[in-house]
Design a protein around this motif. Structure first.
Motif, short mmCIF file in Angstrom:
data_model
loop_
_atom_site.label_atom_id
_atom_site.label_comp_id
_atom_site.label_asym_id
_atom_site.label_seq_id
_atom_site.Cartn_x
_atom_site.Cartn_y
_atom_site.Cartn_z
N VAL A 159 -3.33 2.72 -8.77
CA VAL A 159 -2.21 2.77 -9.71
C VAL A 159 -1.73 4.21 -9.81
CG1 VAL A 159 -1.45 2.37 -12.09
CG2 VAL A 159 -3.11 0.82 -11.03
N ASP A 160 -0.43 4.41 -9.64
CA ASP A 160 0.17 5.75 -9.74
C ASP A 160 -0.53 6.76 -8.81
OD1 ASP A 160 1.95 4.84 -11.68
OD2 ASP A 160 0.56 5.30 -13.32
N GLY A 161 -0.83 6.29 -7.60
CA GLY A 161 -1.39 7.18 -6.60
C GLY A 161 -2.84 7.55 -6.78
N ARG A 162 -3.55 6.86 -7.65
CA ARG A 162 -4.97 7.15 -7.86
C ARG A 162 -5.76 5.86 -7.80
NH1 ARG A 162 -6.65 5.79 -13.09
NH2 ARG A 162 -8.54 7.04 -12.81
N VAL A 163 -7.01 5.97 -7.40
CA VAL A 163 -7.90 4.82 -7.41
C VAL A 163 -8.29 4.55 -8.85
CG1 VAL A 163 -10.08 3.86 -6.60
CG2 VAL A 163 -8.76 5.35 -5.10
N ASN A 210 -10.78 -3.10 -5.09
CA ASN A 210 -10.18 -1.79 -5.31
C ASN A 210 -8.75 -1.93 -5.82
OD1 ASN A 210 -12.13 0.39 -3.92
ND2 ASN A 210 -12.20 -1.53 -2.77
N LEU A 211 -8.40 -1.06 -6.75
CA LEU A 211 -7.05 -1.03 -7.32
C LEU A 211 -6.54 0.40 -7.31
CD1 LEU A 211 -4.74 -2.49 -8.96
CD2 LEU A 211 -5.96 -1.70 -11.01
N GLY A 240 -9.54 -3.05 -13.00
CA GLY A 240 -8.52 -2.14 -13.52
C GLY A 240 -7.56 -2.75 -14.51
N GLY A 241 -8.01 -3.77 -15.23
CA GLY A 241 -7.11 -4.46 -16.15
C GLY A 241 -6.48 -3.56 -17.19
N ASP A 242 -7.25 -2.64 -17.78
CA ASP A 242 -6.70 -1.77 -18.82
C ASP A 242 -5.72 -0.76 -18.23
OD1 ASP A 242 -8.67 -0.36 -17.46
OD2 ASP A 242 -9.24 0.82 -19.22
N VAL A 243 -5.99 -0.27 -17.01
CA VAL A 243 -5.10 0.69 -16.36
C VAL A 243 -3.78 0.01 -16.01
CG1 VAL A 243 -4.84 2.30 -14.44
CG2 VAL A 243 -7.09 1.91 -15.46
N LEU A 244 -3.85 -1.23 -15.52
CA LEU A 244 -2.62 -1.99 -15.24
C LEU A 244 -1.80 -2.18 -16.49
CD1 LEU A 244 -3.65 -4.87 -12.81
CD2 LEU A 244 -1.99 -3.06 -12.37
N PRO A 301 0.82 -1.22 0.00
CA PRO A 301 0.00 0.00 0.00
C PRO A 301 0.85 1.27 0.00
CG PRO A 301 -0.80 -1.56 1.64
CD PRO A 301 0.52 -2.09 1.15
N GLY A 302 0.55 2.16 -0.91
CA GLY A 302 1.24 3.44 -0.98
C GLY A 302 2.58 3.39 -1.66
N GLY A 303 3.04 2.22 -2.06
CA GLY A 303 4.32 2.10 -2.73
C GLY A 303 4.25 2.53 -4.18
N PRO A 304 5.38 2.46 -4.90
CA PRO A 304 5.40 2.92 -6.29
C PRO A 304 4.68 1.98 -7.26
CG PRO A 304 7.53 2.01 -5.67
CD PRO A 304 6.72 2.07 -4.42
N ARG A 305 4.53 0.74 -6.85
CA ARG A 305 3.89 -0.24 -7.73
C ARG A 305 2.38 -0.26 -7.49
NH1 ARG A 305 6.79 -5.97 -7.64
NH2 ARG A 305 5.41 -6.18 -9.45
N PRO A 306 1.61 -0.73 -8.45
CA PRO A 306 0.16 -0.87 -8.23
C PRO A 306 -0.11 -1.77 -7.02
CG PRO A 306 0.67 -1.13 -10.57
CD PRO A 306 1.99 -1.10 -9.85
N TRP A 307 -1.17 -1.45 -6.31
CA TRP A 307 -1.59 -2.28 -5.20
C TRP A 307 -3.11 -2.24 -5.11
CZ3 TRP A 307 -4.16 -0.82 -0.62
CH2 TRP A 307 -4.36 0.57 -0.46
#
Length: 370
Positions: free
Chosen positions: A149-153, A146-147, A356-360, A127-133
């Motif tokens: 990515v890059d600091g956004r839901v 919930n996903l 969030g498959g497309d965002v990933l 959580p909160g790291g640089p990688r998606p979580w």
């Protein structure tokens, strides 16, 4: 991204870290999964979801101390609006009501069948790291996915809330109806249609036994079997190989999810009906906080034009019925059939980017390209 949306992601990360920090090594081994977009098997687990009282994957309340329960609910609250949180908390408590309705007698071979502690939480990645979580919370009649990515839901669907009983009595003659508005508004809308529009909205005179997309990872037209609503290895109900919807042949085809939505589009509704439609959308899309909810999208008349209303079953109150709202990046399904029309399922999905498959994919293309 709005400041409000970034704040939601930050609140999620803070709550998730607080919960993880409270866990011992054995608890963490169950509670933490690989980061989103890892290998195929790990991603298949992250995108597996259920709304039945089966193993959802993760750490249950039973496996935690009361202080940790509080941290679980803090994380759950971070991904929901106040009304959404109150509704989910009510659904958890309904397990006690359902146990009473069934005479405290249902036995599926575990210590307690209707169990408000049989809800699971799992965090994927850091959580909160640089990688998606991301994180998933679920149990009977709740599935929150919930996903970040890059600091956004980046995704909040599938988002499932059910209620059994859908209506239960309270003192003073009041009634508890956690999802009542979503039922009443849809019925008011379909009954307000002109005869020719009502005929187009009615996809089938008979209501299906369950939502058509079930718990498929992707929204498609695959026939879902009842067994697939339960994790393998646990309790699976009778008639497991029958279609989950109870429909086959021409009836199934009438309700099949198709690329072109079925039913009546918002473009054919009058001003009052369009307001009803937008308010009905809010009973689903306002489950999540401002800054994350896509409801403002439907301030655009063209977006509302493209939402189609489809209905199955009776439009009379107290009779079995199903409806859906289907359009670009939107699938909402509702059914109230069982237990004397007192058992509701209500799910919101994004057919294009559930989980969030497309965002990933875009994130990995931008940051991990060879």
């Amino acid at each position: 991204m709005t400041d409000a949306g970034r704040e939601v992601a930050n609140r999620m990360a803070e709550a998730a870290r607080a919960w993880l920090d409270s866990l011992d090594a054995d608890q963490r081994a169950v509670a933490v999964g690989p980061p989103p977009g890892a290998d195929g098997a790990a991603e298949a687990e992250r995108t597996s979801w259920y709304y039945t009282p089966t193993d959802h994957g993760g750490l249950t309340f039973h496996q935690q101390r009361p202080a940790q329960h509080r941290l679980v609910m803090r994380l759950v609250a971070s991904g929901l609006s106040e009304a959404g949180y109150n509704t989910v908390a009510t659904v958890l408590g309904l397990e006690n009501v359902l146990d009473h309705v069934e005479g405290f007698s249902v036995n599926w071979g575990r210590e307690r069948t209707r169990d408000p502690s049989m809800y699971y939480l799992r965090v994927f990645g850091e959580p909160g790291g640089p990688r998606p979580w991301g994180w998933r919370f679920g149990g009977h009649h709740v599935s929150l996915n919930n996903l970040v990515v890059d600091g956004r839901v980046a995704a909040t669907t599938p988002c499932f809330i059910g209620a059994d009983p859908a209506v239960s009595p309270l003192l003073g003659g009041e009634k508890l109806r956690p999802l009542g508005t979503a039922e009443d508004l849809a019925r008011e809308l379909v009954r307000s249609l002109r005869p020719e529009s009502a005929a187009r909205a009615l996809l089938l005179p008979r209501a299906p036994n369950d939502v058509v997309a079930g718990n498929n990872t992707r929204v498609d037209d695959r026939v879902l079997k009842r067994a697939e609503l339960w994790r393998p290895g646990g309790h699976i109900p009778d008639r497991a190989e029958h279609p989950a919807t109870g429909l086959d042949g021409a009836n199934r085809r009438a309700l099949a999810l198709t690329p072109t939505p079925k039913g009546v589009p918002g473009a054919e509704l009058d001003a009052g009906q369009r307001e009803l439609l937008r308010t009905l959308l809010g009973t689903y899309l306002d489950r999540v906080p401002d800054g994350v909810s896509p409801l403002p999208r439907y301030d655009d008349p063209a977006a509302l034009d493209a939402v189609h209303l489809g209905w199955a079953g009776s439009t009379a109150a107290g009779e079995p019925h199903y409806y859906r709202l289907h359009g670009p990046r939107l699938l909402i399904e509702w059914t109230n059939i069982h237990r004397g029309v007192n058992h509701a399922h209500a799910v919101w999905r994004d057919p294009e980017t559930d989980f969030g498959g497309d965002v990933l994919a875009a994130h990995h293309a931008a940051h991990h390209a060879p």
